[in-house]
Write an enzyme that holds these catalytic residues in place. Structure first.
Site, PDB file in Angstrom:
ATOM      1  N   GLY A  65       0.765  -1.239   0.000  1.00 49.70           N
ATOM      2  CA  GLY A  65       0.000   0.000   0.000  1.00 49.70           C
ATOM      3  C   GLY A  65       0.794   1.285   0.000  1.00 49.70           C
ATOM      4  O   GLY A  65       0.225   2.354  -0.239  1.00 49.70           O
ATOM      5  N   PRO A  68       4.531  -5.316  -0.699  1.00 50.93           N
ATOM      6  CA  PRO A  68       4.590  -4.082  -1.481  1.00 50.93           C
ATOM      7  C   PRO A  68       4.539  -4.375  -2.974  1.00 50.93           C
ATOM      8  O   PRO A  68       5.148  -5.323  -3.457  1.00 50.93           O
ATOM      9  CB  PRO A  68       5.960  -3.500  -1.110  1.00 50.93           C
ATOM     10  CG  PRO A  68       6.794  -4.712  -0.814  1.00 50.93           C
ATOM     11  CD  PRO A  68       5.859  -5.730  -0.210  1.00 50.93           C
ATOM     12  N   GLY A  69       3.807  -3.573  -3.707  1.00 45.49           N
ATOM     13  CA  GLY A  69       3.772  -3.700  -5.161  1.00 45.49           C
ATOM     14  C   GLY A  69       4.220  -2.398  -5.786  1.00 45.49           C
ATOM     15  O   GLY A  69       5.335  -2.250  -6.282  1.00 45.49           O
ATOM     16  N   ARG A 129      -4.523   3.360 -16.214  1.00 41.30           N
ATOM     17  CA  ARG A 129      -4.700   4.073 -14.936  1.00 41.30           C
ATOM     18  C   ARG A 129      -5.374   5.442 -15.080  1.00 41.30           C
ATOM     19  O   ARG A 129      -6.260   5.759 -14.288  1.00 41.30           O
ATOM     20  CB  ARG A 129      -3.366   4.187 -14.189  1.00 41.30           C
ATOM     21  CG  ARG A 129      -2.731   2.822 -13.875  1.00 41.30           C
ATOM     22  CD  ARG A 129      -1.521   2.934 -12.970  1.00 41.30           C
ATOM     23  NE  ARG A 129      -1.867   3.475 -11.679  1.00 41.30           N
ATOM     24  CZ  ARG A 129      -1.632   4.705 -11.271  1.00 41.30           C
ATOM     25  NH1 ARG A 129      -0.968   5.530 -12.037  1.00 41.30           N
ATOM     26  NH2 ARG A 129      -2.027   5.104 -10.098  1.00 41.30           N
ATOM     27  N   TYR A 184      -8.629   5.312 -12.967  1.00 42.14           N
ATOM     28  CA  TYR A 184      -8.511   5.927 -11.635  1.00 42.14           C
ATOM     29  C   TYR A 184      -8.286   7.433 -11.698  1.00 42.14           C
ATOM     30  O   TYR A 184      -7.890   8.023 -10.692  1.00 42.14           O
ATOM     31  CB  TYR A 184      -7.304   5.346 -10.883  1.00 42.14           C
ATOM     32  CG  TYR A 184      -7.182   3.860 -10.799  1.00 42.14           C
ATOM     33  CD1 TYR A 184      -8.157   3.090 -10.155  1.00 42.14           C
ATOM     34  CD2 TYR A 184      -6.076   3.200 -11.320  1.00 42.14           C
ATOM     35  CE1 TYR A 184      -8.017   1.717 -10.046  1.00 42.14           C
ATOM     36  CE2 TYR A 184      -5.927   1.823 -11.210  1.00 42.14           C
ATOM     37  CZ  TYR A 184      -6.901   1.085 -10.572  1.00 42.14           C
ATOM     38  OH  TYR A 184      -6.756  -0.262 -10.456  1.00 42.14           O
ATOM     39  N   CYS A 239     -11.398   4.686 -29.833  1.00 38.88           N
ATOM     40  CA  CYS A 239     -12.676   5.361 -30.060  1.00 38.88           C
ATOM     41  C   CYS A 239     -13.488   5.457 -28.780  1.00 38.88           C
ATOM     42  O   CYS A 239     -14.538   4.834 -28.628  1.00 38.88           O
ATOM     43  CB  CYS A 239     -13.461   4.601 -31.120  1.00 38.88           C
ATOM     44  SG  CYS A 239     -12.471   4.383 -32.602  1.00 38.88           S
ATOM     45  N   TYR A 275       1.022  -1.571 -12.274  1.00 40.85           N
ATOM     46  CA  TYR A 275      -0.352  -1.458 -12.780  1.00 40.85           C
ATOM     47  C   TYR A 275      -0.374  -0.772 -14.149  1.00 40.85           C
ATOM     48  O   TYR A 275      -1.317  -0.055 -14.487  1.00 40.85           O
ATOM     49  CB  TYR A 275      -1.254  -0.742 -11.754  1.00 40.85           C
ATOM     50  CG  TYR A 275      -1.160  -1.372 -10.373  1.00 40.85           C
ATOM     51  CD1 TYR A 275      -1.751  -2.602 -10.123  1.00 40.85           C
ATOM     52  CD2 TYR A 275      -0.426  -0.782  -9.340  1.00 40.85           C
ATOM     53  CE1 TYR A 275      -1.630  -3.215  -8.882  1.00 40.85           C
ATOM     54  CE2 TYR A 275      -0.302  -1.388  -8.104  1.00 40.85           C
ATOM     55  CZ  TYR A 275      -0.918  -2.598  -7.881  1.00 40.85           C
ATOM     56  OH  TYR A 275      -0.795  -3.202  -6.657  1.00 40.85           O
TER      57      TYR A 275
END
Ligand SMILES: *Cc1c(COP(=O)(O)O)cnc(C)c1O
Length: 427
Positions: free
Chosen positions: A246, A283-284, A322, A326, A352, A381
């Site tokens: 996170g 962790p990512g 992303r 987001y 499109c 991501y």
């Protein structure tokens, strides 16, 4: 910090990844293309590990969240410096194994594990299965007994804290689908310790992603510590505390994420005096985000008479989702910056959909058709969420080490794309 910097090229300054100019990779592989820095991946991992061990956490298990960047060469780079893997599907277990991650460093998370996936995880001998609900506990207990095994499990708790960040990546509120409440966790842990097919070894949490404030983490971790103490007071053995991932990455438009040293110091403080416990982390983003860029080419600069200037790229939302998904911000840098006054652009892809907009009203140095740009902080991501939407070829990936680079996921051909499908007998 990262290893994408301007270097002096023959035609002026240009952006390089370690010792390789991005323009050289674009020329060899074409665009769009993801480029990852081995040195940045390794550095982020070792900085985190050193911070944790430096704060006195003995032998932490740092399991890289594979979903952030599942490329096997990336995983292999991290495995070589000691990373484990946090996985959420059989596919990710297979990727981790293919990358040489030892099974005893693989943690299997996720709210909807299938029976086949649980069986595969047990066959593999993963370190821990994080259980997210009572039905899942029953499933793992049953499958393990059928296989004559006892599954090592942890109970994932939802600490019910507001972690900030985007609603689509918040996971630690009671209304989210993840984990069980503290009360549930105590009951399930006690039940699990009496089951023949499971051995509960710890508790886990993960409160969200792109967290830039330590306060919600500290609040969650204090509650987790309390849980460990209550379980132990009931005579239950708790050997591991998984604090999830996170930690945010610097995207340049938001709060600076906490330094690993401050994160580690907060954990040491929160857990002071809690003995005989191994800490695990997942962790990512903080490992991979800053270690990758997406390089794209400007196809057109479309200046509308009414004033808007569209920068049309050969990369689209299918390559980097992303911003569309987001509202995420990515810094955009020209690979070979030109002299001149900045202009204000809407940066878009060719798909499109109006959603295929990376950013609006962004001031950038002057750009012309044919120029290369880099979306910074795209290593997590990014490629992981790419698709073939609009029947665009999957974006390739390149790994750099020093002055070498290798294509670690080639761009498929159109024949490859079509070969994945077959006709129906009546057609
Ligand atoms: C997504 C996820 C992570 C990684 O999150 P980051 O924000 O990338 O660090 C860790 N653990 C679990 C269970 C996850 O779902």
């Amino acid at each position: 910090m990262n290893h994408f910097e301007l270097v002096q090229g023959s035609g002026g300054p240009e952006l390089a990844c370690e010792g390789v100019p991005l323009a050289k990779i674009a020329e060899a592989v074409g665009t769009p293309v993801y480029v990852y820095s081995s040195a940045t991946l390794e550095r982020h991992f070792t900085v985190l590990r050193d911070a944790l061990t430096g704060a006195g956490l003995k032998d932490p298990l740092i399991a890289f969240a594979v979903k952030a960047n599942p490329n096997v060469a990336v995983l292999r780079t991290l495995a070589a410096v000691g990373a484990g893997a946090d996985v959420v599907s059989e596919g990710e277990i297979r990727r981790a194994l293919a990358a040489g991650v030892p099974p005893d460093r693989i943690v299997f998370s996720g709210v909807g594990k299938t029976e086949a996936e649980v069986a595969f995880a047990l066959e593999t001998g993963v370190a821990e299965i994080n259980l997210e609900s009572e039905p899942e506990l029953a499933l793992v207990n049953r499958v393990a007994q059928q296989m004559g095994k006892r599954a090592t499990v942890a109970i994932r708790v939802n600490p019910d804290v507001e972690a900030g960040g985007h609603a689509k990546i918040s996971t630690g509120k009671a209304e989210n689908k993840f984990g069980v409440s503290f009360g549930e966790a105590e009951r399930l842990y006690a039940n699990a310790s009496n089951m023949a097919g499971v051995r509960p070894v710890g508790v886990a949490c993960h409160i969200g992603s792109q967290i830039t404030d330590l306060a919600p983490m500290e609040a969650a971790f204090k509650k987790m510590r309390g849980l460990v103490e209550r379980l132990r007071a009931e005579g239950l053995s708790v050997e591991r505390l998984d604090l999830g991932g996170g930690l945010g990455a610097p995207y340049f438009n938001s709060a600076t994420p906490p330094a690993p040293a401050d994160y580690a110091a907060m954990i040491a403080r929160t857990m002071a005096g809690l003995t005989d416990i191994q800490f695990a982390f997942e962790p990512g983003r903080m490992i991979a985000a800053n270690a990758g860029v997406l390089v794209a080419k400007v196809l057109h600069v479309n200046a509308r008479p009414e004033g808007r200037k569209f920068l049309v790229l050969d990369a689209a939302m299918n390559d980097l989702l992303r911003p569309a998904m987001y509202d995420a911000f990515h810094d955009i840098r020209p690979v070979k910056p030109r002299e001149g006054d900045p202009a204000t652009y809407d940066v878009v892809g060719p798909i499109c959909e109006t959603g295929d907009t990376f950013t609006r009203d962004r001031a950038l140095p002057p750009l012309e058709a044919g120029d290369l740009i880099a979306f910074m902080t795209a290593g997590a991501y990014g490629a992981a969420m790419s698709s073939e939407y609009n029947s665009r070829l999957l974006v390739p990936e390149v790994l750099v080490k020093g002055d070498q680079f290798a294509v670690v996921r080639p761009r498929p051909t159109y024949d490859d794309m079509l070969a994945k499908e077959q006709s129906a007998p009546w057609l």
